[in-house]
Design a protein around this motif. Structure first.
Motif, mmCIF file in Angstrom:
data_model
loop_
_atom_site.group_PDB
_atom_site.id
_atom_site.type_symbol
_atom_site.label_atom_id
_atom_site.label_comp_id
_atom_site.label_asym_id
_atom_site.label_seq_id
_atom_site.Cartn_x
_atom_site.Cartn_y
_atom_site.Cartn_z
ATOM 1 N N ASP A 52 0.852 -1.189 0.000
ATOM 2 C CA ASP A 52 0.000 0.000 0.000
ATOM 3 C C ASP A 52 0.887 1.237 0.000
ATOM 4 O O ASP A 52 1.896 1.302 0.708
ATOM 5 C CB ASP A 52 -0.920 -0.004 1.228
ATOM 6 C CG ASP A 52 -2.064 0.976 1.078
ATOM 7 O OD1 ASP A 52 -3.218 0.530 0.905
ATOM 8 O OD2 ASP A 52 -1.807 2.208 1.130
ATOM 9 N N ILE A 53 0.484 2.242 -0.770
ATOM 10 C CA ILE A 53 1.286 3.461 -0.913
ATOM 11 C C ILE A 53 1.261 4.309 0.360
ATOM 12 O O ILE A 53 2.144 5.139 0.577
ATOM 13 C CB ILE A 53 0.792 4.279 -2.137
ATOM 14 C CG1 ILE A 53 1.896 5.191 -2.655
ATOM 15 C CG2 ILE A 53 -0.478 5.054 -1.819
ATOM 16 C CD1 ILE A 53 1.589 5.783 -4.026
ATOM 17 N N ASN A 75 -12.927 -3.460 2.032
ATOM 18 C CA ASN A 75 -13.954 -2.428 2.162
ATOM 19 C C ASN A 75 -14.882 -2.496 0.955
ATOM 20 O O ASN A 75 -14.419 -2.694 -0.181
ATOM 21 C CB ASN A 75 -13.302 -1.047 2.228
ATOM 22 C CG ASN A 75 -12.446 -0.879 3.475
ATOM 23 O OD1 ASN A 75 -12.851 -1.306 4.546
ATOM 24 N ND2 ASN A 75 -11.283 -0.279 3.340
ATOM 25 N N HIS A 101 -16.383 2.437 3.095
ATOM 26 C CA HIS A 101 -15.386 3.449 2.716
ATOM 27 C C HIS A 101 -14.365 2.894 1.727
ATOM 28 O O HIS A 101 -13.155 3.064 1.881
ATOM 29 C CB HIS A 101 -14.700 4.054 3.948
ATOM 30 C CG HIS A 101 -14.248 5.470 3.708
ATOM 31 N ND1 HIS A 101 -13.016 5.781 3.191
ATOM 32 C CD2 HIS A 101 -14.905 6.645 3.860
ATOM 33 C CE1 HIS A 101 -12.912 7.090 3.060
ATOM 34 N NE2 HIS A 101 -14.054 7.638 3.454
ATOM 35 N N GLU A 160 -12.452 3.168 -1.577
ATOM 36 C CA GLU A 160 -12.071 4.327 -2.397
ATOM 37 C C GLU A 160 -11.595 3.956 -3.800
ATOM 38 O O GLU A 160 -11.642 4.789 -4.694
ATOM 39 C CB GLU A 160 -10.998 5.135 -1.679
ATOM 40 C CG GLU A 160 -11.512 5.712 -0.369
ATOM 41 C CD GLU A 160 -10.672 6.859 0.141
ATOM 42 O OE1 GLU A 160 -11.166 7.994 0.137
ATOM 43 O OE2 GLU A 160 -9.518 6.598 0.531
ATOM 44 N N VAL A 161 -11.087 2.741 -3.974
ATOM 45 C CA VAL A 161 -10.609 2.331 -5.303
ATOM 46 C C VAL A 161 -11.574 1.278 -5.860
ATOM 47 O O VAL A 161 -11.810 0.247 -5.214
ATOM 48 C CB VAL A 161 -9.173 1.762 -5.230
ATOM 49 C CG1 VAL A 161 -8.732 1.269 -6.602
ATOM 50 C CG2 VAL A 161 -8.200 2.821 -4.702
ATOM 51 N N HIS A 211 -9.982 -5.164 -3.733
ATOM 52 C CA HIS A 211 -8.669 -5.359 -3.111
ATOM 53 C C HIS A 211 -8.865 -5.811 -1.677
ATOM 54 O O HIS A 211 -9.775 -5.347 -0.988
ATOM 55 C CB HIS A 211 -7.815 -4.084 -3.158
ATOM 56 C CG HIS A 211 -8.533 -2.841 -2.720
ATOM 57 N ND1 HIS A 211 -9.476 -2.217 -3.502
ATOM 58 C CD2 HIS A 211 -8.454 -2.120 -1.581
ATOM 59 C CE1 HIS A 211 -9.936 -1.161 -2.872
ATOM 60 N NE2 HIS A 211 -9.350 -1.079 -1.687
ATOM 61 N N HIS A 226 -6.939 -5.876 1.902
ATOM 62 C CA HIS A 226 -5.824 -5.328 2.679
ATOM 63 C C HIS A 226 -5.302 -6.425 3.607
ATOM 64 O O HIS A 226 -6.092 -7.123 4.264
ATOM 65 C CB HIS A 226 -6.298 -4.176 3.575
ATOM 66 C CG HIS A 226 -6.834 -2.984 2.860
ATOM 67 N ND1 HIS A 226 -6.099 -1.829 2.677
ATOM 68 C CD2 HIS A 226 -8.050 -2.737 2.299
ATOM 69 C CE1 HIS A 226 -6.839 -0.931 2.038
ATOM 70 N NE2 HIS A 226 -8.024 -1.447 1.801
HETATM 71 P P1 AMP Z 1 -9.889 1.367 0.148
HETATM 72 O O1 AMP Z 1 -10.265 2.527 1.004
HETATM 73 O O2 AMP Z 1 -10.201 0.043 0.781
HETATM 74 O O3 AMP Z 1 -10.445 1.488 -1.266
HETATM 75 O O4 AMP Z 1 -8.296 1.379 0.056
HETATM 76 C C1 AMP Z 1 -7.572 1.894 -1.026
HETATM 77 C C2 AMP Z 1 -6.120 1.776 -0.674
HETATM 78 O O5 AMP Z 1 -5.357 1.936 -1.838
HETATM 79 C C3 AMP Z 1 -5.614 2.815 0.339
HETATM 80 O O6 AMP Z 1 -5.068 2.145 1.470
HETATM 81 C C4 AMP Z 1 -4.555 3.579 -0.464
HETATM 82 O O7 AMP Z 1 -3.458 3.985 0.335
HETATM 83 C C5 AMP Z 1 -4.158 2.569 -1.511
HETATM 84 N N1 AMP Z 1 -3.598 3.117 -2.747
HETATM 85 C C6 AMP Z 1 -4.116 4.110 -3.517
HETATM 86 N N2 AMP Z 1 -3.331 4.326 -4.577
HETATM 87 C C7 AMP Z 1 -2.308 3.443 -4.501
HETATM 88 C C8 AMP Z 1 -1.165 3.158 -5.299
HETATM 89 N N3 AMP Z 1 -0.906 3.859 -6.422
HETATM 90 N N4 AMP Z 1 -0.327 2.179 -4.909
HETATM 91 C C9 AMP Z 1 -0.560 1.483 -3.769
HETATM 92 N N5 AMP Z 1 -1.619 1.691 -2.972
HETATM 93 C C10 AMP Z 1 -2.480 2.665 -3.322
#
Ligand code: AMP
Length: 127
Positions: A39-40, A97, A103, A105-106, A110, A112
């Motif tokens: 994770d970034i 998530n 919550h 966001e992507v 995925h 975690h």
């Molecule tokens: P979520 O809130 O479950 O959608 O988590 C999205 C996760 O993606 C967050 O923990 C971010 O820090 C991570 N994230 C977003 N962009 C990147 C990236 N380019 N490389 C690695 N992790 C990322």
């Protein structure tokens, strides 16, 4: 900003771009079904993300539409990544998530993997 887990898959999302190699990631594992990377913005000493290679918006989308082979491959990859990261003996937390209340966001499924310290509360208190 949380995503809509019922929206169509968006090929421009950041994890789709990582899977296509268009933006860099710190890869830890890859096979036919899954890709794992750091994770970034880590929220624990170990914070890894495992994504399926298929175009699935969320856990809801994946669990409804993925093939048995994709589901088995993804689940086995998550376990493999956790073992290879040394997380099993001390223990770890895995989390997916989903949508607004989760919550997410992507908009690419995925999971975690958090490890390297003790965790306590399962969910954050209401804001
Ligand atoms: P979520 O809130 O479950 O959608 O988590 C999205 C996760 O993606 C967050 O923990 C971010 O820090 C991570 N994230 C977003 N962009 C990147 C990236 N380019 N490389 C690695 N992790 C990322």
């Amino acid at each position: 900003m949380p995503i809509d887990p019922a929206a169509p898959y968006d090929d421009s999302n950041v994890f789709a771009r990582i899977l296509r190699g268009e933006i860099p990631s710190k890869k830890v594992y890859e096979d036919e079904f899954a890709f794992a990377f750091h994770d970034i913005s880590p929220q624990a000493p170990v914070h890894l993300l495992v994504v399926p290679k298929g175009r699935y918006v969320s856990w809801d989308d994946f669990s409804a539409k993925a093939s048995d082979a994709e589901i088995a491959g993804f689940v086995r990859a998550i376990g493999h990544v956790a073992r290879e990261a040394g997380l099993v003996e001390p223990g770890y937390r895995m989390l997916a998530n989903v949508g607004q209340h989760g919550h997410q966001e992507v908009p690419h499924l995925h999971v975690h993997l958090f490890g390297g310290r003790q965790f306590y509360e399962m969910v954050s208190p209401p804001r």
